[in-house]
Design an enzyme around this catalytic site. Structure first.
Site, PDB file in Angstrom:
ATOM      1  N   ASP A  73       6.819  -0.423  -7.554  1.00 23.14           N
ATOM      2  CA  ASP A  73       7.971  -0.572  -8.508  1.00 23.14           C
ATOM      3  C   ASP A  73       7.947  -1.524  -9.271  1.00 23.14           C
ATOM      4  OD1 ASP A  73       9.176   1.732  -7.027  1.00 23.14           O
ATOM      5  OD2 ASP A  73      10.177   0.298  -5.459  1.00 23.14           O
ATOM      6  N   HIS A 106       2.985 -13.131  -5.420  1.00 23.58           N
ATOM      7  CA  HIS A 106       4.132 -12.337  -4.969  1.00 23.58           C
ATOM      8  C   HIS A 106       4.239 -12.053  -3.535  1.00 23.58           C
ATOM      9  CE1 HIS A 106       7.178 -11.144  -8.304  1.00 23.58           C
ATOM     10  NE2 HIS A 106       6.127 -11.800  -9.145  1.00 23.58           N
ATOM     11  N   GLU A 134      12.608   8.362  -4.508  1.00 25.28           N
ATOM     12  CA  GLU A 134      13.011   7.110  -3.696  1.00 25.28           C
ATOM     13  C   GLU A 134      14.623   7.291  -3.531  1.00 25.28           C
ATOM     14  OE1 GLU A 134      12.135   3.439  -4.991  1.00 25.28           O
ATOM     15  OE2 GLU A 134      10.022   3.601  -5.306  1.00 25.28           O
TER      16      GLU A 134
END
Length: 544
Positions: free
Chosen positions: A179, A118, A290
Site C-alpha cells: 500500500d 520501515h 481491500e
C-alpha cells in the site's frame, strides 16, 4: 552444492551449530509497553573499530552520524549501531560481512541491512553492530526488459516508487504492490509485500524471477527457481536471516492508464466478508480488493467527498455513521481511456452482485500512479503536522477464513471501541497464489485474511491514543486469538521467545533453522528480528 547433500556431509558440524542457534534465541521477555532505549555502548576490543576503518571499500563507513540508524518507523526503540556502512558496490557489502565472519566469536558485531527503516519493532536495527545503508548501494540505471515475459532488474536498495515511475515510461508495471511505495525492494521481499492485488497475483515475493544475495558468509550468489533454488526461496519472506538482497529481477505486466476507485459500506460483517470472498474468486472481476473497519466514526461519508463522488448525494448526506461499526469495501478496476464505456458496464455488473448499503456508493477516477501512491499523500499531510515520526504500535495478523467471523465479532465489537488513531485494514487473499516454498508462513487454509491494526500513538496524549493503551489493546487481541484457538500468524512478525518463534513456524521451524546454519552459521544477519542470537565470548549462550 544442494543443501541436503551439504547437511549429510557435515552432520556433526550441523548438530553443533544448530544447537548454538536454537539455544541462543532471545533468553527473556521485554516489556511490550515501554519505549526501549539503549544508549550505553557495549565494550568492544579496541582493535574492532580500527579493523573496520581499515577495510578496502569503494564506499565508506561512518562511526559518528548513527542517530537515524538507531530507530525505525515503529519509533519505539533506540538502539545505536557501532557503525554505518554506505556501500558503493556489492563487493563492499561482501567485504564487510566476510570481515565480521573472520572476527568470529571474538566480537559481538552483527549486520542489519536497512532501506527506509520501515520496520516496526527494531527489526532493521543492529545494536552496536553494523547497519548497511542499502540506499547508498550504487547500481546501473533500472534495466527494463520487454518481451513476452517482461521484467525489470533493480538494486535491492531501490524504492518501489522509482521502479513504478521508470517502468511506466514503457507502459509496464510490477503486478503486485504494497500500500505504501516508498519502501525498498530488499525490505519488502524479505517479508512478503502484500496489498489489494495479492488475491490475483500473489504477494511481491511471488513475482520475482531472480535475486543476487550476499549470504551470512559473505558469498555473493545469484539464485532463482532453477539456480540455487534453496537460497532463493529461503530469502523470499526470510526476514533477512539468510542473506542480503542486493539485486532483484521483478516480473512486469501491462500498466493501465487509469483506475476506477470505489468504496461502499456494510453494517453486517457476514455480508461484507461474503462479498469480499466472492470478488477474489472471480476471473474477470476487480483488479484490487481491500477493506477497512470504522468504529464510531463521525461524518464518515462527508469526509470521503474530498476524493470521491457519491452515487446518491441525498442518500449519502442522510447516512449516519456515529455509534456504528461499519465495514468499507474498497475495490478498483483498471482501464485505459478508450475502454471507459466497457469498464463502467463491467463495474456496474460486478456491483450488482454485492450486498452493500446502496446510499454509501462512492467512486472516483484517477491515474494509475496516483492510486498506487495514495498513502504518500497522507504521509505529506501527517509530516506537516508532526504526526509521522511518532510511535506506530502496529499489529498485522493473518486470520484463517474459518475463524474470521468470530474474530470480527469479538475484536470489532468488544475489544475496539474506536479507531480514530489509525486505520484497520481487512481483506482476504487466496492461498493458491502464494508459493509455499518461500519462508513466509501463512494459515493453512485456502483463504485467509490480512487484518492490520495501524494506529499512531500521539505524543503526550492519554487514553485511547496513548502508546501503552494501544499496546495493551494489541495484546488483548492476541490473547483472544489464543483463548479462542484461532490459529493466526503474524505478518511482519515480532516474538520474544524461541517458543513463540517455533509456534509461528510450526513444522517448518526445523527447516528454517537448518537453512540458517547453511547460509549464516554465525547468526550475524538481521539481529533485530530476535530469532537467533550470535554467540560470542562476550555473550555466552544461555539456556531458555
Amino acid at each position: 552444492m544442494g543443501v541436503t547433500s551439504s547437511l549429510r556431509r557435515n552432520n556433526k558440524s550441523f548438530l553443533r551449530i544448530f544447537m548454538v542457534l536454537v539455544l541462543s534465541c532471545i533468553p527473556g521477555r521485554t516489556n511490550l509497553c515501554s519505549n526501549n532505549s539503549v544508549t550505553t555502548p557495549i565494550d568492544l576490543p579496541p582493535d574492532i573499530r580500527s579493523s573496520l576503518d581499515s577495510l578496502d571499500l569503494e564506499g565508506y563507513i561512518s562511526f559518528t552520524d548513527v542517530h537515524n540508524a538507531s530507530k525505525d518507523f515503529g519509533n519505539r526503540y533506540q538502539l545505536p549501531p557501532l557503525a554505518i556502512l554506505h556501500p558503493r558496490s556489492v563487493s563492499d557489502i561482501s567485504t564487510m560481512v566476510r570481515h565480521i565472519v573472520h572476527l568470529g566469536s571474538t566480537s559481538n558485531l552483527t549486520v542489519a541491512a536497512r532501506g527506509h527503516g520501515h520496520s516496526l519493532q527494531g527489526q532493521s536495527l543492529a545494536h552496536q553492530g553494523v547497519v548497511i545503508n542499502m540506499e547508498s548501494l550504487w547500481s546501473p540505471d533500472i534495466k527494463i526488459h520487454k518481451g513476452k515475459q517482461p521484467y525489470v532488474d533493480v538494486s535491492g536498495g531501490e524504492s518501489w516508487i522509482n521502479i513504478l515511475r521508470e517502468t511506466l515510461k514503457y507502459g509496464l508495471s510490477p503486478r503486485s504492490w504494497t500500500d505504501y511505495l516508498h519502501l525498498t525492494v530488499g525490505g519488502t521481499l524479505s517479508n512478503a509485500g502484500i496489498s489489494g492485488q495479492a488475491f490475483k497475483y500473489g504477494p511481491q515475493i511471488n513475482n520475482v524471477y531472480q535475486l543476487e544475495i550476499v549470504t551470512g558468509k559473505g558469498e555473493v550468489m545469484t539464485c532463482s527457481e532453477k539456480q540455487n533454488s534453496e537460497l532463493f526461496y529461503s530469502v523470499l519472506g526470510g526476514l533477512g536471516q539468510f542473506g542480503i538482497i542486493t539485486r532483484a529481477r521483478i516480473a512486469l505486466g501491462p500498466a493501465p492508464q487509469m483506475v476506477k476507485w470505489i468504496r461502499v459500506l456494510y453494517s453486517d460483517f457476514s455480508a461484507f466478508s461474503r462479498d469480499q470472498e466472492h470478488l477474489i474468486t472471480k476471473k474477470n472481476g476487480f483488479d484490487y480488493v481491500e477493506g477497512f473497519v470504522t468504529v464510531n466514526r463521525t461524518d464518515l461519508l462527508n469526509n470521503w467527498r474530498s476524493s470521491f463522488s457519491p452515487n446518491d448525494p441525498i442518500g449519502a448526506s442522510q447516512f449516519k455513521s456515529e455509534g456504528k461499526t461499519l465495514y468499507c469495501l474498497e475495490v478498483v478496476k483498471y482501464f485505459n481511456l478508450e475502454e471507459a464505456n466497457s469498464m463502467n458496464q463491467e463495474v456496474e455488473k460486478l456491483l450488482s452482485e454485492l450486498s452493500y448499503i446502496p446510499s454509501t456508493l462512492f467512486s472516483s477516477e484517477v491515474s494509475y500512479i496516483e492510486f498506487l501512491d495514495r498513502v504518500h499523500i497522507a504521509e505529506i499531510k501527517l509530516r506537516a503536522k508532526g504526526l509521522w515520526e511518532v510511535p506506530h504500535p502496529w499489529l498485522n495478523l493473518l486470520v484463517p477464513k474459518s475463524s474470521i467471523i468470530k474474530f470480527a465479532k469479538e475484536v470489532f465489537n468488544n475489544i475496539l471501541t474506536s479507531n480514530n488513531n489509525g486505520p484497520i485494514l481487512i481483506y482476504p487473499v487466496n492461498q493458491t497464489k502464494w508459493n509455499r516454498r518461500t519462508s513466509m508462513v501463512t494459515p493453512d487454509e485456502d483463504i485467509f485474511y490480512l487484518v492490520a491494526f495501524l494506529p499512531s500513538a500521539v505524543p503526550k496524549s492519554s487514553g485511547k491514543n496513548d502508546l501503552e493503551y494501544l499496546l495493551k489493546q494489541n495484546q488483548r487481541v492476541l490473547n483472544y486469538c489464543t483463548s479462542a484457538n484461532i490459529n493466526v500468524k503474524q505478518y511482519l512478525p515480532h516474538y520474544e521467545t524461541q517458543r513463540e518463534w517455533r509456534s509461528h513456524f510450526g513444522k517448518r521451524w526445523e527447516t528454517f533453522a537448518k537453512r540458517k546454519h547453511v547460509y549464516d552459521p554465525l547468526a550475524i544477519l538481521a539481529p533485530g528480528q530476535r530469532i537467533f542470537q550470535k554467540a560470542t565470548q562476550l555473550s555466552p549462550i544461555q539456556l531458555l
